[in-house]
Design an enzyme around this catalytic site. Sequence first.
Site, PDB file in Angstrom:
ATOM      1  CE  LYS A  49      40.958  14.890  10.653  1.00 39.99           C
ATOM      2  NZ  LYS A  49      40.295  13.745  11.502  1.00 39.99           N
TER       3      LYS A  49
HETATM    4  C1  LIG Z   1      39.323  12.836  11.645  1.00 37.76           C
HETATM    5  C2  LIG Z   1      39.621  11.638  12.339  1.00 37.76           C
HETATM    6  C3  LIG Z   1      39.000  10.479  12.145  1.00 37.76           C
HETATM    7  C4  LIG Z   1      38.238  10.313  10.831  1.00 37.76           C
HETATM    8  O1  LIG Z   1      39.029  10.315   9.714  1.00 37.76           O
HETATM    9  P1  LIG Z   1      38.252  10.764   8.210  1.00 37.76           P
HETATM   10  O2  LIG Z   1      39.327  10.810   7.143  1.00 37.76           O
HETATM   11  O3  LIG Z   1      37.441  11.968   8.574  1.00 37.76           O
HETATM   12  O4  LIG Z   1      37.275   9.674   7.934  1.00 37.76           O
HETATM   13  C5  LIG Z   1      39.320   9.285  12.901  1.00 37.76           C
HETATM   14  N1  LIG Z   1      40.001   9.382  14.015  1.00 37.76           N
HETATM   15  C6  LIG Z   1      40.451  10.637  14.446  1.00 37.76           C
HETATM   16  C7  LIG Z   1      41.424  10.596  15.684  1.00 37.76           C
HETATM   17  C8  LIG Z   1      40.468  11.941  13.715  1.00 37.76           C
HETATM   18  O5  LIG Z   1      40.727  12.882  13.911  1.00 37.76           O
END
Ligand SMILES: *Cc1c(COP(=O)(O)O)cnc(C)c1O
Length: 498
Positions: free
Chosen positions: A111
């Site tokens: 993120k």
């Molecule tokens: C948010 C997240 C996901 C999922 O990603 P999306 O964009 O919500 O599909 C997978 N792995 C981790 C470690 C995350 O933080």
Amino acid sequence: MHYLSTRNENIVTNASTAILEGLSADGGLYTPSEIPVLGKNELALLRTMNYEKRAAWILACYLNDYTDEELLSISQSAYLKFESGNVAPVVSIGENTFMLELFRGPTSAFKDVALSIMPQLLTSALHKSGSDDEICILVATSGDTGKAALEGYTDLEGTKIIVFYPDEGISPVQKLQMSTHVGKNTFVCGIKGNFDDAQTGVKKLFLDIELREKLAKHGIRLSSANSINWGRLVPQIVYYISAYCDMLNSGMIDTCEKVNVCVPTGNFGNILAAYYAKKMGLPIKMLICASNTNRVLDEFIRTGIYNANRKFDKTISPSMDIIVSSNVERLLFEILGHSGKDISKLMSSLNESYCFELNSDAHNILKESFVSDWCSEAETKDTINEYYKSGRYLPDTHTAVALNVLNKYKKRTGDQTKTLVASTASPFKFASDVLSAIGFDVSDDLKAIDQLSEVSGYPVPGPLVGLNNRPILHTRVIECADMRKTSEFLLGIHDDKG
Ligand SMILES: *Cc1c(COP(=O)(O)O)cnc(C)c1O
């Protein structure tokens, strides 16, 4: 290029307004009217650039009311917080598998890549609009978004941020990262419910006209940091294109060679970004969507039926514990030919009966680009153990779901295409579960980080060093029904009349 609401293609705005508003007033998601195409020349040009320049260049394709200089300066300052020179490296682990490591940022999860850029896109959008309002960011988090958004917005002039997380639905490390967060414009709040409750609650606040008016009187406007905001998605498109350039540059692939992309999926933001990269012309063959036991997306891709009427599982990959994946709506926009009317129908059906079904034409379009599978909790752990013990990789609990699903896909189809796997978090972020997967007893969740380092020989990532010695600053836990009241209180505009 314009931005349209997914629910009404007559609601048209520009990029900066889409980012500023976060969500269209009709509940739709702002989505570009067309997808820019990368030709061979563009790809050749991008190959010569570093990550920051690639990011600015690709952002400029989508955000046409920002200047090139503005985007370059935003991208350069955003990635200063990342491990030097390595925003999103590609690591080959054999068997035609390449890990796209997205966790080198300030909170050790993917993120960060988008949330380091987005706050500046937002404040810059505010200036463009000529407003001197304060922005309040409301975030619902399944764990990783919250801390990454807190990092992105801390002490950013003219902004406040409130993060809601499911009190019993995130990992101990995730909770500690947020509850120890320092920043005078930052608020963190647990809710009694799961991630979907938090996300639904935040969406409700956005659509609460009375609240908006009250905030407006105080010179405050709301925006989102979740991937419903277009400003979150564009920076994610960048790393797929950048990874392809890096793979070309290092000889991992030949010019025009097609690769598969496998993504551990929750809210469908990350894999959707890969889909946009594919639509832009990046040589991607299949997008492999990996679900944990909350396998609503796997079922959707296989059957065309999105069925949210199911039990919510708490898993060891909590950032994928999602039943209503917001960004599916943007995918629908593409596969239903931008028909706001059709999407509104499906979304009402989802609202009323927790379910919708694609017609067979739309489902076939979906299947041209996407395949999927899911992975049980035991399989997730076995996968971590297998990859670690064989010396190939130490995946986190989310990335392990992707590796497991990739192996199932290869076995089922015999497809040996080189595959880029999104490695979405540092294994240290989910240290207890990773340790127990590789056969160690975990005496104390919070000591697990150091223990994992001792056992594996990998250093603790900078952002997680000393985490359990920091003072706890945020302890509030509320009922979902009180999200509005609490937000007003935190923003200092609460009065007893409501
Ligand atoms: C948010 C997240 C996901 C999922 O990603 P999306 O964009 O919500 O599909 C997978 N792995 C981790 C470690 C995350 O933080």
